[in-house]
Design an enzyme around this catalytic site. Structure first.
Site, PDB file in Angstrom:
ATOM      1  CE  LYS A 165      -3.873  -1.656   2.606  1.00  0.00           C
ATOM      2  NZ  LYS A 165      -4.911  -1.474   1.624  1.00  0.00           N
ATOM      3  NE  ARG A 170     -10.559  -9.971  -1.999  1.00  0.00           N
ATOM      4  CZ  ARG A 170     -10.978  -9.114  -3.308  1.00  0.00           C
ATOM      5  NH1 ARG A 170     -11.345  -9.386  -4.270  1.00  0.00           N
ATOM      6  NH2 ARG A 170     -11.005  -7.524  -2.761  1.00  0.00           N
TER       7      ARG A 170
HETATM    8  N1  BES Z   1      -8.064  -3.547   4.195  1.00  0.00           N
HETATM    9  C1  BES Z   1      -8.267  -3.293   2.874  1.00  0.00           C
HETATM   10  C2  BES Z   1      -9.519  -2.673   2.571  1.00  0.00           C
HETATM   11  C3  BES Z   1      -9.528  -1.184   2.986  1.00  0.00           C
HETATM   12  C4  BES Z   1      -9.152  -0.126   2.199  1.00  0.00           C
HETATM   13  C5  BES Z   1     -10.104  -0.821   4.325  1.00  0.00           C
HETATM   14  C6  BES Z   1      -9.560   1.325   2.904  1.00  0.00           C
HETATM   15  C7  BES Z   1     -10.116   0.367   4.676  1.00  0.00           C
HETATM   16  C8  BES Z   1      -9.643   1.302   3.796  1.00  0.00           C
HETATM   17  C9  BES Z   1      -8.280  -4.550   1.800  1.00  0.00           C
HETATM   18  O1  BES Z   1      -7.393  -5.626   2.529  1.00  0.00           O
HETATM   19  C10 BES Z   1      -7.726  -4.103   0.695  1.00  0.00           C
HETATM   20  O2  BES Z   1      -6.370  -3.828   0.757  1.00  0.00           O
HETATM   21  N2  BES Z   1      -8.542  -4.010  -0.536  1.00  0.00           N
HETATM   22  C11 BES Z   1      -8.263  -3.677  -1.531  1.00  0.00           C
HETATM   23  C12 BES Z   1      -8.417  -4.715  -2.505  1.00  0.00           C
HETATM   24  C13 BES Z   1      -7.979  -4.626  -4.153  1.00  0.00           C
HETATM   25  C14 BES Z   1      -6.538  -4.765  -3.974  1.00  0.00           C
HETATM   26  C15 BES Z   1      -8.704  -5.443  -4.854  1.00  0.00           C
HETATM   27  C16 BES Z   1      -8.876  -2.589  -1.776  1.00  0.00           C
HETATM   28  O3  BES Z   1      -9.810  -2.147  -1.700  1.00  0.00           O
HETATM   29  O4  BES Z   1      -7.815  -1.612  -2.509  1.00  0.00           O
HETATM   30 MN    MN Z   2      -5.455  -5.495   2.017  1.00  0.00          MN
END
Ligand code: BES
Ligand code: MN
Ligand code: ZN
Length: 488
Positions: free
Chosen positions: A268, A342
């Site tokens: 991230k 997931r």
């Molecule tokens: N924990 C994150 C989702 C998230 C994002 C929660 C912002 C709270 C605030 C999750 O694990 C994630 O990183 N999801 C990705 C999925 C993508 C890589 C398909 C996302 O939402 O960007």
């Molecule tokens: Mn994630």
């Protein structure tokens, strides 16, 4: 905060601040000399009693309390418990730093179980501050030590409503405390230890599956996420069994417990990454709900499953392109290591089905940024494979005043998850990201009636509200408890 429910005439309630609900219709009547001043406050137009309007008066004539706070609740006719919860909370937060004791008096038509419950939970939720780790003095100064919920007359049922609201709100704060803990202090085994300690206190069964046990079972999807972290994973299982009857139903609450989400190798951006300590908010909500469920003893057996892992980078971390085998037997190509929620949830879901025989499932997860794009910070995104079960969840969330918004989950989204190399891939395109994430879960949850709640937008408040501090909200605790109680 020590909170009590007592039958005390409001003029005699001793407190640093006495909080009264105030409506637009007319000035509150206390029966004491200060009523003239309150009438003037209204006739001057300086205070209207609109929702969240607040006014503080010193040394109100004829009252034992040192201060009087009027908490605006709008029109008496369309006053909802949620309005009272927020008004009482905002008034308590106004008193912070000024005094250590408050009383909230409900009089006349306000003495209903719903409004007693609302004032009680409003006060408890408002008292919470996410500053556990501050060592300076302001922390102590802001705390309210005691809160009295005062009613003048004896009415049966009010005490029960108070007790019920108190257990739920304290459980919600328990969840918020867990969510607020940073990744270094609350790795998976520490989350497990906190769940275990709570379970011992309230009389729940707690089982922790460790890495070896999960490997033996074949939870390759969960373990693939966990392998990049120095902290070992855990599958936390909390069980409540009713004493009577042999019910055929078995309700499972599954909560995402990523104690920190760096994104893994698909890392991230640095900006805002610190917030990813709240990626276990679904798991913490499941644990908090079980704390209340253990005390309320619904008729249905309830099991909470919290797959707890840290998603980190490192020499052993999972790579994009890796193929893992889930407990269910399906293989998954991990195209993006940041779509890890997931991957851990599905192994917990399959375990609940195959090893525990659950009949109804709900999960809560900070699953996608997409749900924040879709619904902002207002509604929880809800997805389901079963309309009847969804309707029960919706009804429970409504009584709990936690707002769900149902999202689509048609088979048209399936195509995005087809992999050339494995049974499924773990991400779709950018478009409809919260839906493809939910669809991925559905591939494993089917055919068990299941609802998925994406709480990425609702589990954390970036800015505080008048009735609630910035930080973790404890979303879903109330809905889970209501849902378990719907079997009664
Ligand atoms: N924990 C994150 C989702 C998230 C994002 C929660 C912002 C709270 C605030 C999750 O694990 C994630 O990183 N999801 C990705 C999925 C993508 C890589 C398909 C996302 O939402 O960007
Ligand atoms: Mn994630
Ligand atoms: Zn995550």
């Amino acid at each position: 905060m020590d909170i009590r429910f007592e039958r005390t005439p409001l003029a005699q309630a001793e407190a640093g601040a006495l909080i009264l609900l105030a409506f637009e219709d007319a000035a509150p009547v206390t029966g004491a000399a200060c009523d003239a001043a309150l009438a003037q406050l209204y006739s001057s137009g300086e205070f209207k009693g609109k929702p969240l309007d607040l006014v503080l008066l010193h040394s109100p004539a004829g009252l034992a309390a040192q201060r009087l706070i009027l908490a605006g609740c709008g029109k008496l006719d369309d006053c909802k418990p949620a309005t009272v919860r927020k008004a009482a909370g905002a008034a308590l937060r106004l008193a912070k730093g000024k005094t250590k004791s408050v009383a909230i008096a409900l009089t006349g038509a306000q003495q209903t179980p719903d409004l007693i419950a609302a004032a009680t939970s409003g006060a408890i939720l408002a008292e919470f501050e996410p500053e556990h780790h501050k060592t300076n003095g302001d922390k102590a100064d802001k705390r309210i030590d005691s809160c009295l919920i005062a009613v003048p007359a004896a009415t049966p049922g009010l005490e029960t409503a108070f007790h019920h609201a108190r257990v739920i709100a304290e459980s919600q704060n328990f969840t918020r405390e867990l969510v607020n803990e940073p990744g270094n202090l609350l790795p998976p085994l520490e989350l497990a230890a906190r769940a275990q300690a709570m379970a011992a206190e309230v009389g729940l069964d707690c089982e922790i599956l460790d890495r070896d046990r999960m490997a033996q079972l074949g939870m390759g999807s969960l373990l693939g996420v966990a392998q990049g972290s120095a902290f070992p994973p855990a599958l936390i299982i909390l069980r409540y069994k009713p004493e009577t009857a042999a019910p055929t139903d078995h309700f499972a609450i599954v909560g995402k417990g990523v104690t920190f989400d760096t994104g893994g190798v698909s890392i991230k951006p640095a900006d805002g990454m610190e917030k990813m300590k709240y990626d276990m908010a679904g798991g913490a909500a499941a644990i908090g709900a079980m704390r209340a469920i253990a005390q309320f003893k619904p008729r249905v057996p309830v099991t909470a499953l919290i797959p707890a892992v840290e998603n980190h980078v490192g020499g052993r971390a999972q790579r994009p392109g890796d193929i893992v085998k889930s407990l269910n037997g399906k293989t998954i190509e991990v195209l993006n290591t940041d779509a890890e929620g997931r991957l851990i949830l599905i192994d917990a879901i399959t375990y609940a089905q195959r090893h525990l025989g659950v009949t109804h499932m709900i999960d809560a997860a900070t699953l996608t940024g997409s749900i924040v794009v879709a619904l902002g910070h207002v509604h929880v995104g809800a997805f389901s494979n079963n309309d009847e079960w969804y309707e029960r969840v919706r009804a429970a969330s409504q009584s709990a005043a936690e707002s769900l918004w149902r999202m689509p989950l048609d088979d048209d989204y399936k195509k995005q998850l087809e992999s050339p190399f494995a049974d499924l891939q773990n991400i779709g395109t950018r478009w409809g990201g919260s839906i493809t994430a939910a669809y991925f879960l559905k591939e494993f949850a089917d055919p068990t009636p299941w609802v998925h709640l994406d709480i990425a937008g609702t589990a954390w408040l970036d800015d505080g509200k008048p009735w609630m501090a910035k930080g973790p909200t404890g979303i879903c605790v109330r809905t889970f408890v209501e849902l378990a109680m719907s079997w009664r």
